[in-house]
Enzyme design. Structure first.
Site, mmCIF file in Angstrom:
data_model
loop_
_atom_site.group_PDB
_atom_site.id
_atom_site.type_symbol
_atom_site.label_atom_id
_atom_site.label_comp_id
_atom_site.label_asym_id
_atom_site.label_seq_id
_atom_site.Cartn_x
_atom_site.Cartn_y
_atom_site.Cartn_z
ATOM 1 C CD GLU A 209 38.437 31.267 19.570
ATOM 2 O OE1 GLU A 209 37.946 30.247 20.099
ATOM 3 O OE2 GLU A 209 39.506 31.769 19.945
ATOM 4 C CB CYS A 243 31.351 26.276 19.993
ATOM 5 S SG CYS A 243 31.823 27.397 21.315
HETATM 6 P P1 NAD Z 1 27.665 30.900 10.346
HETATM 7 O O1 NAD Z 1 26.929 30.140 9.314
HETATM 8 O O2 NAD Z 1 27.034 32.093 10.963
HETATM 9 O O3 NAD Z 1 29.060 31.309 9.713
HETATM 10 C C1 NAD Z 1 29.978 32.101 10.412
HETATM 11 C C2 NAD Z 1 30.364 33.297 9.575
HETATM 12 O O4 NAD Z 1 30.985 32.849 8.382
HETATM 13 C C3 NAD Z 1 29.173 34.173 9.157
HETATM 14 O O5 NAD Z 1 29.450 35.505 9.499
HETATM 15 C C4 NAD Z 1 29.067 33.975 7.658
HETATM 16 O O6 NAD Z 1 28.722 35.157 6.979
HETATM 17 C C5 NAD Z 1 30.465 33.546 7.255
HETATM 18 N N1 NAD Z 1 30.439 32.632 6.113
HETATM 19 C C6 NAD Z 1 29.625 31.560 5.928
HETATM 20 N N2 NAD Z 1 29.916 30.929 4.765
HETATM 21 C C7 NAD Z 1 30.928 31.629 4.200
HETATM 22 C C8 NAD Z 1 31.682 31.503 2.992
HETATM 23 N N3 NAD Z 1 31.432 30.524 2.108
HETATM 24 N N4 NAD Z 1 32.660 32.400 2.745
HETATM 25 C C9 NAD Z 1 32.915 33.402 3.626
HETATM 26 N N5 NAD Z 1 32.226 33.582 4.770
HETATM 27 C C10 NAD Z 1 31.253 32.721 5.068
HETATM 28 O O7 NAD Z 1 28.069 29.993 11.582
HETATM 29 P P2 NAD Z 1 28.388 28.434 11.623
HETATM 30 O O8 NAD Z 1 29.648 28.172 10.905
HETATM 31 O O9 NAD Z 1 27.187 27.639 11.304
HETATM 32 O O10 NAD Z 1 28.628 28.340 13.207
HETATM 33 C C11 NAD Z 1 28.581 27.144 13.869
HETATM 34 C C12 NAD Z 1 29.989 26.605 14.054
HETATM 35 O O11 NAD Z 1 30.758 27.555 14.766
HETATM 36 C C13 NAD Z 1 30.013 25.348 14.888
HETATM 37 O O12 NAD Z 1 30.977 24.486 14.345
HETATM 38 C C14 NAD Z 1 30.462 25.836 16.247
HETATM 39 O O13 NAD Z 1 31.097 24.853 17.025
HETATM 40 C C15 NAD Z 1 31.388 26.949 15.874
HETATM 41 N N6 NAD Z 1 31.492 27.929 16.944
HETATM 42 C C16 NAD Z 1 32.680 28.056 17.568
HETATM 43 C C17 NAD Z 1 32.799 28.940 18.626
HETATM 44 C C18 NAD Z 1 34.102 29.095 19.354
HETATM 45 O O14 NAD Z 1 34.197 30.002 20.157
HETATM 46 N N7 NAD Z 1 35.087 28.256 19.121
HETATM 47 C C19 NAD Z 1 31.704 29.714 19.014
HETATM 48 C C20 NAD Z 1 30.514 29.581 18.329
HETATM 49 C C21 NAD Z 1 30.410 28.678 17.283
#
Ligand code: NAD
Length: 486
Positions: A209, A243
């Site tokens: 997602e 998102c």
């Molecule tokens: P985040 O930084 O919390 O990362 C998400 C998860 O990935 C965390 O649990 C983190 O521990 C893990 N993570 C981070 N870096 C990692 C790595 N190098 N290796 C392994 N795991 C790792 O969240 P984010 O990515 O900043 O979230 C924002 C993004 O998520 C935006 O692009 C947003 O559009 C998207 N998003 C999508 C939805 C959806 O339903 N499609 C919902 C919410 C957010």
């Protein structure tokens, strides 16, 4: 053994006991989750206040109500979802039992994001529980207060079956080294690729997602004050960290100034003339994201807002005008309260603009003209399309929620979550009689046998309506065939 390894092993052992196969057990666990949300509401809202400056009502409205609704849907429809699903048969299998049996996959890893940490972490959990899986829950470390409260789920649910593992990137990477039966990840697409790479080592299926830039086209033929009201809400709720927030506006240059005026009025109405001190206007999650968003806005003309305060991670609701497609703000998902307006010369140009870029998670079109909506639907692709509103498709359990292409893969909500996290096993139950019918497939292969195989396998037959008639005809045909191959 690492802490993560222990949690996964325990979850697998719990799954192997078979207790999650029982529908009564699943329903009880879902009810326990709902009780957790009710009893711990104060802790949940206090944590989100610290993490994202969300108000109590905002938390209930945007995070908790949706979860309660999904739990209610799952509890009331679980028996129907989990039941064997009979399918249409062909003439060869007409007297057999043919059905799909949804089965649990095993142990699911759920990796959540921070922006709506309860919704995006627990909504997949509801699907995993309903489908009878064990689940390892990994909340985002970026919203640390919330992650701490999420650990309390273990006081309510079967803690061996549904462990919560907190931690940052190293802990997530350690989890990703373990073997799972499905990985459900919500977050950005860069990490999404890492997740998919890790999953490929065990051939584990993934749901991703992700996000991206969701466009919002405003047609000239449109009630601008209503359109801008809905867009202002969709963009600035949760400080733009949604998102499916409209990432940018496309509109004809002739309506740009009116769009700006209308959005200005709505910002004042929703957040007062001083959003910084208003309880329902949030903050950017941390300084890294604050700096990233401020850097994106550089070089564009500010039409509304622009005020900011790094010490509080505050950025005012901001609108940028006459933004060029080459500007920094148009190169990546903004994920903050900055709304660029890119002038385009009408619908065809807007569609070209959208199609030249990655497929978005959501696509918004505002117009009073049905033809414009139809053209936008038929000539573009996106996870979801909404005409004349923002975000609200998320609330409909019967609509699959998910991306396409760069905005993700897989879908969930309601029955889609259940199916996504189930194995849909094909079952065909024959009897050991009627062996003569099988003669046509056994060697030696002859022209006559092939002719019969063609009749029985390739003729499309609506057995639903013609079941009785087809059964009689089938028996007659089989009798004739049996006579011939003797
Ligand atoms: P985040 O930084 O919390 O990362 C998400 C998860 O990935 C965390 O649990 C983190 O521990 C893990 N993570 C981070 N870096 C990692 C790595 N190098 N290796 C392994 N795991 C790792 O969240 P984010 O990515 O900043 O979230 C924002 C993004 O998520 C935006 O692009 C947003 O559009 C998207 N998003 C999508 C939805 C959806 O339903 N499609 C919902 C919410 C957010």
């Amino acid at each position: 053994m690492s802490r993560e390894q222990v949690a996964v092993e325990r979850a697998r052992k719990a799954f192997q006991t078979g207790r999650s196969k029982d529908l009564g057990y699943r329903i009880q666990q879902l009810k326990n989750l709902k009780r957790f949300l009710t009893e711990r509401l104060k802790d949940i809202t206090a944590a989100l206040q610290k993490d994202l400056y969300k108000s109590q009502h905002g938390t209930e409205l945007y995070e908790i109500l949706g979860l309660e609704g999904e739990i209610n849907v799952a509890v009331s429809r679980l028996a129907e979802w989990a039941a064997p699903r009979p399918v249409e048969k062909n003439l060869l299998t007409i007297s057999d039992e043919v059905y799909i049996r949804p089965e649990p996959l095993g142990v699911v890893l759920i990796i959540g994001a921070w922006n709506y940490p309860w919704a995006v972490t627990l909504q997949p959990l509801i699907g995993a529980v309903a489908a009878g899986n064990a689940a390892v829950i990994k909340p985002s470390e970026v919203c640390g207060h919330t992650a701490k409260v999420m650990e309390l789920i273990s006081d309510y649910m079967d803690k061996e079956m549904y462990p919560v593992v907190t931690g940052g990137v190293p802990e997530t990477q350690e989890l990703l080294r373990q073997r799972f039966d499905h990985i459900f990840y919500t977050g950005n697409s860069t990490v999404g690729k890492l997740v998919m790479e890790a999953a490929s080592r065990h051939l584990t299926p993934v749901t991703l997602e992700l996000g991206g830039k969701s466009p919002c086209y405003i047609d000239k033929d449109c009630n601008l004050s209503i359109a801008c009201r809905r867009i202002t809400w969709g963009k600035f709720v949760n400080c733009g960290q949604t998102c499916i927030a409209p990432d940018y506006i496309l509109c004809d240059p002739s309506i740009q100034d009116r769009v700006i005026d209308e959005i200005r009025k709505c910002i004042e109405e929703f957040y007062t003339d001083d959003p910084k001190t208003f309880q329902d206007y949030g903050r950017i999650i941390n300084q890294r994201h604050f700096k990233r968003i401020m850097a994106l806005a550089e070089g564009s003309t500010v039409a509304i807002g622009g005020e900011n305060d790094e010490s509080q991670c505050y950025i005012a609701p901001t609108v940028l005008k006459d933004v060029s497609p080459e500007s920094k703000v148009m190169q990546e998902e903004i994920f903050g309260p900055v709304l660029p307006i890119v002038p385009v010369g009408g619908l065809d140009e807007a569609i070209r603009f959208i199609n030249e870029r990655e497929k978005p998670l959501a696509l918004y079109v505002f117009t009073s003209n049905q033809k414009v909506i139809k053209q936008m639907i038929s000539q573009t692709s996106s996870g979801a399309l909404l005409a004349n509103d923002c975000l609200v498709h998320y609330t409909i359990s019967d609509l699959p929620f998910g991306g396409v292409g760069n905005s993700g893969m897989g879908r969930y909500h309601g029955k889609y979550s259940f199916d996504q996290l189930s194995h849909l096993r094909s079952c065909l139950i024959k009897k050991l009689n009627m062996e003569a019918v099988n003669q046509m497939r056994y060697p030696p292969h002859t022209t006559e046998k092939l002719r019969w195989a063609r009749i029985l396998l390739t003729k499309p037959v609506n057995l639903g309506r013609l079941r009785r008639f087809a059964q009689v005809a089938m028996l007659a045909a089989l009798a004739a065939f049996v006579m011939q191959v003797r």
